[in-house]
Write a protein that holds these residues in place. Structure first.
Motif, PDB file in Angstrom:
ATOM      1  N   PRO A  39      -4.358  -2.331   5.936  1.00 49.77           N
ATOM      2  CA  PRO A  39      -4.615  -3.348   4.910  1.00 49.77           C
ATOM      3  C   PRO A  39      -4.550  -4.737   5.540  1.00 49.77           C
ATOM      4  CG  PRO A  39      -3.014  -1.746   4.124  1.00 49.77           C
ATOM      5  CD  PRO A  39      -3.188  -1.495   5.590  1.00 49.77           C
ATOM      6  N   PRO A  40      -5.305  -5.694   4.947  1.00 44.46           N
ATOM      7  CA  PRO A  40      -5.337  -7.028   5.542  1.00 44.46           C
ATOM      8  C   PRO A  40      -4.072  -7.831   5.251  1.00 44.46           C
ATOM      9  CG  PRO A  40      -6.613  -6.991   3.523  1.00 44.46           C
ATOM     10  CD  PRO A  40      -6.156  -5.586   3.762  1.00 44.46           C
ATOM     11  N   LYS A  41      -3.862  -8.819   6.081  1.00 48.98           N
ATOM     12  CA  LYS A  41      -2.801  -9.787   5.819  1.00 48.98           C
ATOM     13  C   LYS A  41      -3.474 -10.930   5.085  1.00 48.98           C
ATOM     14  CE  LYS A  41       1.157 -11.912   7.995  1.00 48.98           C
ATOM     15  NZ  LYS A  41       2.157 -11.157   7.248  1.00 48.98           N
ATOM     16  N   ASN A  70       2.453  -1.459   5.589  1.00 43.71           N
ATOM     17  CA  ASN A  70       3.081  -2.586   6.304  1.00 43.71           C
ATOM     18  C   ASN A  70       3.441  -2.197   7.740  1.00 43.71           C
ATOM     19  OD1 ASN A  70       3.113  -4.562   4.097  1.00 43.71           O
ATOM     20  ND2 ASN A  70       4.544  -3.157   3.140  1.00 43.71           N
ATOM     21  N   GLN A  71       2.422  -1.698   8.445  1.00 44.40           N
ATOM     22  CA  GLN A  71       2.665  -1.135   9.782  1.00 44.40           C
ATOM     23  C   GLN A  71       3.239  -2.158  10.743  1.00 44.40           C
ATOM     24  OE1 GLN A  71      -0.353  -2.014   8.875  1.00 44.40           O
ATOM     25  NE2 GLN A  71      -1.273  -3.091  10.574  1.00 44.40           N
ATOM     26  N   ARG A  72       4.003  -1.657  11.699  1.00 44.60           N
ATOM     27  CA  ARG A  72       4.753  -2.486  12.656  1.00 44.60           C
ATOM     28  C   ARG A  72       5.642  -3.498  11.919  1.00 44.60           C
ATOM     29  NH1 ARG A  72       5.669  -0.439  17.131  1.00 44.60           N
ATOM     30  NH2 ARG A  72       5.928  -2.399  18.224  1.00 44.60           N
ATOM     31  N   ALA A  73       6.055  -3.128  10.706  1.00 39.88           N
ATOM     32  CA  ALA A  73       6.949  -3.983   9.916  1.00 39.88           C
ATOM     33  C   ALA A  73       6.384  -5.390   9.725  1.00 39.88           C
ATOM     34  CB  ALA A  73       8.351  -4.031  10.545  1.00 39.88           C
ATOM     35  N   SER A  74       5.035  -5.458   9.535  1.00 43.71           N
ATOM     36  CA  SER A  74       4.420  -6.750   9.234  1.00 43.71           C
ATOM     37  C   SER A  74       3.939  -6.705   7.782  1.00 43.71           C
ATOM     38  CB  SER A  74       3.252  -7.024  10.181  1.00 43.71           C
ATOM     39  OG  SER A  74       2.203  -6.115   9.942  1.00 43.71           O
ATOM     40  N   MET A  75       4.085  -7.798   7.072  1.00 41.01           N
ATOM     41  CA  MET A  75       3.785  -7.839   5.640  1.00 41.01           C
ATOM     42  C   MET A  75       2.279  -7.923   5.393  1.00 41.01           C
ATOM     43  SD  MET A  75       2.885  -9.640   2.820  1.00 41.01           S
ATOM     44  CE  MET A  75       2.713 -11.283   3.486  1.00 41.01           C
ATOM     45  N   ARG A  76       1.770  -7.005   4.591  1.00 44.18           N
ATOM     46  CA  ARG A  76       0.340  -6.918   4.297  1.00 44.18           C
ATOM     47  C   ARG A  76       0.115  -6.478   2.853  1.00 44.18           C
ATOM     48  NH1 ARG A  76      -2.926  -6.134   8.898  1.00 44.18           N
ATOM     49  NH2 ARG A  76      -1.789  -6.932  10.678  1.00 44.18           N
ATOM     50  N   LEU A 134      -2.175   8.066   1.419  1.00 36.77           N
ATOM     51  CA  LEU A 134      -1.247   6.954   1.191  1.00 36.77           C
ATOM     52  C   LEU A 134      -0.072   7.098   2.151  1.00 36.77           C
ATOM     53  CD1 LEU A 134      -0.221   4.642  -0.866  1.00 36.77           C
ATOM     54  CD2 LEU A 134       1.013   6.505  -1.958  1.00 36.77           C
ATOM     55  N   GLN A 135       0.079   6.131   3.043  1.00 39.31           N
ATOM     56  CA  GLN A 135       1.242   6.178   3.934  1.00 39.31           C
ATOM     57  C   GLN A 135       2.423   5.520   3.228  1.00 39.31           C
ATOM     58  OE1 GLN A 135      -1.022   6.497   8.222  1.00 39.31           O
ATOM     59  NE2 GLN A 135       0.680   5.078   8.043  1.00 39.31           N
ATOM     60  N   MET A 136       3.558   6.181   3.314  1.00 36.44           N
ATOM     61  CA  MET A 136       4.738   5.677   2.612  1.00 36.44           C
ATOM     62  C   MET A 136       5.938   5.746   3.550  1.00 36.44           C
ATOM     63  SD  MET A 136       6.126   6.973  -1.048  1.00 36.44           S
ATOM     64  CE  MET A 136       5.185   6.015  -2.190  1.00 36.44           C
ATOM     65  N   THR A 137       6.475   4.571   3.880  1.00 34.85           N
ATOM     66  CA  THR A 137       7.630   4.551   4.778  1.00 34.85           C
ATOM     67  C   THR A 137       8.930   4.392   3.982  1.00 34.85           C
ATOM     68  OG1 THR A 137       7.851   2.161   5.103  1.00 34.85           O
ATOM     69  CG2 THR A 137       6.205   3.290   6.460  1.00 34.85           C
ATOM     70  N   CYS A 138      10.018   4.779   4.625  1.00 39.77           N
ATOM     71  CA  CYS A 138      11.345   4.676   3.998  1.00 39.77           C
ATOM     72  C   CYS A 138      11.987   3.310   4.263  1.00 39.77           C
ATOM     73  CB  CYS A 138      12.269   5.761   4.558  1.00 39.77           C
ATOM     74  SG  CYS A 138      11.672   7.425   4.270  1.00 39.77           S
ATOM     75  N   ARG A 139      11.283   2.450   4.999  1.00 41.16           N
ATOM     76  CA  ARG A 139      11.897   1.231   5.518  1.00 41.16           C
ATOM     77  C   ARG A 139      12.185   0.169   4.455  1.00 41.16           C
ATOM     78  NH1 ARG A 139       7.782  -0.713   8.774  1.00 41.16           N
ATOM     79  NH2 ARG A 139       7.049  -1.569   6.810  1.00 41.16           N
ATOM     80  N   ASP A 140      11.267   0.010   3.495  1.00 47.12           N
ATOM     81  CA  ASP A 140      11.337  -1.187   2.653  1.00 47.12           C
ATOM     82  C   ASP A 140      11.796  -0.952   1.217  1.00 47.12           C
ATOM     83  OD1 ASP A 140      10.219  -2.552   4.831  1.00 47.12           O
ATOM     84  OD2 ASP A 140       8.202  -1.987   4.208  1.00 47.12           O
ATOM     85  N   ARG A 141      11.956   0.306   0.823  1.00 44.12           N
ATOM     86  CA  ARG A 141      12.248   0.582  -0.597  1.00 44.12           C
ATOM     87  C   ARG A 141      13.406   1.556  -0.743  1.00 44.12           C
ATOM     88  NH1 ARG A 141       6.092   2.138  -1.271  1.00 44.12           N
ATOM     89  NH2 ARG A 141       6.554   2.465   0.926  1.00 44.12           N
ATOM     90  N   ASN A 142      14.189   1.360  -1.793  1.00 46.37           N
ATOM     91  CA  ASN A 142      15.262   2.316  -2.065  1.00 46.37           C
ATOM     92  C   ASN A 142      14.722   3.487  -2.881  1.00 46.37           C
ATOM     93  OD1 ASN A 142      15.091   1.458  -4.716  1.00 46.37           O
ATOM     94  ND2 ASN A 142      17.005   0.315  -4.683  1.00 46.37           N
ATOM     95  N   THR A 184      15.438  -9.235   8.383  1.00 43.45           N
ATOM     96  CA  THR A 184      15.474  -8.725   7.013  1.00 43.45           C
ATOM     97  C   THR A 184      16.243  -7.409   6.926  1.00 43.45           C
ATOM     98  OG1 THR A 184      14.113  -8.383   5.058  1.00 43.45           O
ATOM     99  CG2 THR A 184      13.363  -7.330   7.067  1.00 43.45           C
ATOM    100  N   LYS A 185      16.613  -7.032   5.710  1.00 44.95           N
ATOM    101  CA  LYS A 185      17.376  -5.802   5.526  1.00 44.95           C
ATOM    102  C   LYS A 185      16.440  -4.602   5.640  1.00 44.95           C
ATOM    103  CE  LYS A 185      20.322  -3.540   2.079  1.00 44.95           C
ATOM    104  NZ  LYS A 185      21.308  -3.056   3.047  1.00 44.95           N
ATOM    105  N   ALA A 186      16.720  -3.739   6.576  1.00 50.29           N
ATOM    106  CA  ALA A 186      15.970  -2.482   6.675  1.00 50.29           C
ATOM    107  C   ALA A 186      16.631  -1.504   5.708  1.00 50.29           C
ATOM    108  CB  ALA A 186      16.019  -1.947   8.102  1.00 50.29           C
TER     109      ALA A 186
END
Lengths: 217, 288
Positions: free
Chosen positions: B20-22, B48-54, B73-81, B116-118
């Motif tokens: 996705p674009p920034k 938000n690959q490589r922990a960059s906001m998009r 849909l890629q879904m990482t555990c990094r940013d959401r509870n 930021t909080k991981a």
């Protein structure tokens, strides 16, 4: 023990004036072992203050600064403490907040508390425990992935380990590789595959009040 | 064909990845999606690959769905509870999105917001199980759902990880937790991947090895620094001595896919910015 590091002296200096009488509180516990709140550390910082036209009215190294009873007993009777206009605490945050209970003066935090440390040798401390309130190391070969895995993953590693090192820091051991290597010694690596740990309950108490009958002296 | 149905066939499965674009300019991404949709079975949208906001992967997957394309849909555990992750899984379902790739996600220290909080409130195994639990009409709090989702779940593995046995244990754990397909991190060494594949193929799950186009000498140097990326010396030599490293990179990628067609379940192409060349690469690799 609680590992602390000293804040920049210039930041401490900025919080004081040449009118202040500074009283320095150290701690004979963890902060002395880290040499951040020891008598030697206090004398060094006192010298720095003096060179910058600051008045240090006195100092005390409390036996355990985090014990309110000790802070009260050792500070209240100290005349230099009574005359002070500002307190510099070279203790962990628990210590500062014991001192806070017995004075209304401004307290400068002289140290940053970092973690509960395991000592490798004098001067080398590692964070192996986060005091998370839900210990799982009986299932992870005695090694805590909550603390030592960069992502705190409790059901196994991510895909980022390379030659046993963590993707976040190639100097740092991957906690899960350490767990794997330890389990290999007892031919029990399948524990990693077969043990499922559910999401952790991260709510833990902020205080503990034991009943008198439960306290064995 | 639905990606889930495609997984049930013996076809060589092809997926590719789009970022996705920034910012809000999405026409470039949609143009690339239009090109890819003709030659791949599903398009992964990174989270938000490589922990960059998009832009979020959920929004882009919905846009692709509206164009009639299969997305993952890629879904990482990094940013959401666990509240947000489960909520997003339900959101995906009501938007008609079924394919979800679950991954832990690059650590925040790799990206733009180092301090930021991981989050990592759930790990990948827990999130796979949470998704499967939602399908039964219950959430992690034990509450009943009014209407339950249905997913086709995937996870990632790294065939170049060392020790490899540990990676295989973890992959098996993900399979037992309920995934239906695997996409791997970038491989350049076919022999290394085949060894990995042969160890796990009995599990009867589709494994799509990741491939990347080496666009330039500088890009090769960047790739070499990424954790777990192993570029064999002969490939490095080819790029270094090529008159046109870009064309050589395309050729190498096509050759890799060609070799994979002989034994692998498929391929996952991460072209990183030059996705419009994917049809050409696939054509060069044998059949389209």
């Amino acid at each position: 023990m609680i590992i602390t590091v000293q804040k920049n002296f210039s930041d401490l200096l900025m919080q004081t004036t040449d009118k202040d009488k500074i009283f320095i509180v150290g701690c004979a516990g963890c902060a002395t072992k880290c040499n951040t709140g020891s008598e030697a550390a206090i004398l060094e910082i006192e010298e720095n203050f003096k060179q910058n036209n600051r008045i240090v009215s006195g100092f005390a190294v409390l036996d355990t600064a985090c014990d309110i009873r000790v802070a009260k007993k050792e500070l209240i009777k100290n005349n230099n403490f009574s005359e002070a206009t500002i307190i510099l605490a070279l203790t962990c945050g628990a210590g500062i907040q014991a001192i806070e209970k017995i004075t209304d003066l401004k307290i400068i935090a002289g140290l940053d508390g970092l973690f509960v440390g395991t000592t490798e040798r004098i001067g080398v401390y590692n964070q192996y425990c986060s005091t998370c309130g839900q210990c799982i190391v009986d299932k992870t070969a005695g090694i805590c992935p909550v603390t030592r895995c960069s992502k705190g993953l409790i059901n196994g590693p991510c895909g980022g380990f390379v030659n046993g090192k963590c993707e976040v820091d190639q100097e740092k051991d991957c906690a899960w590789v350490l767990i794997y290597e330890k389990l290999k010694k007892t031919n029990s690596v399948n524990i990693i595959k077969d043990t499922y740990l559910p999401p952790r309950n991260i709510v833990k108490p902020k205080n503990i009040i034991y009943k008198k009958k439960d306290i064995k002296q | 064909m639905k990606f889930k149905n495609k997984l049930a066939t013996n076809d060589f499965i092809i997926t590719a990845e789009l970022f996705p674009p920034k910012g809000t300019e999405i026409s470039t991404l949609l143009n690339k999606a239009d090109i890819l949709a003709k030659v791949v079975d599903a398009i992964n949208i990174t989270d938000n690959q490589r922990a960059s906001m998009r832009v979020g992967s959920l929004a882009i997957c919905k846009l692709l769905k509206d164009r009639g394309y299969e997305s993952i849909l890629q879904m990482t555990c990094r940013d959401r509870n666990r509240i947000a992750l489960q909520s997003d899984l339900l959101s995906a379902s009501v938007l008609g999105l079924e394919n979800v790739l679950i991954l832990s996600g690059d650590h925040t220290s790799a990206g733009e917001y180092i301090g930021t909080k991981a989050v990592y409130d759930l790990d990948t195994i827990q999130l796979i199980k949470a998704a499967r639990l939602l399908e039964t009409g219950v959430d992690l709090a034990g509450k009943k759902l009014k209407g339950s989702p249905k997913f086709c779940l995937g996870a990632v593995a790294n065939p170049t990880a060392s020790p490899l046995d540990l990676q295989l244990l973890m992959l098996e754990k993900k399979i037992n937790a309920g995934i239906e397909f695997v996409q791997t991190q970038t491989i350049f060494d076919i022999v290394q991947f085949q060894k990995f594949f042969d160890t796990i193929r009995y599990k009867n799950i589709k494994i799509l090895p990741g491939v990347t186009v080496i666009k330039s000498v500088a890009f090769m140097e960047f790739l070499k620094k990424l954790p777990g990326v192993n570029i064999p010396q002969n490939i490095q030599d080819r790029i270094l001595s090529a008159k046109n490293p870009f064309d050589e990179g395309i050729q190498i990628c096509a050759e890799t896919i060609c070799k994979l067609r002989d034994f692998a379940d498929g391929v996952h192409i991460m072209a990183i910015g030059i996705e419009e060349y994917i049809p050409d690469i696939l054509k060069k690799s044998g059949k389209i």
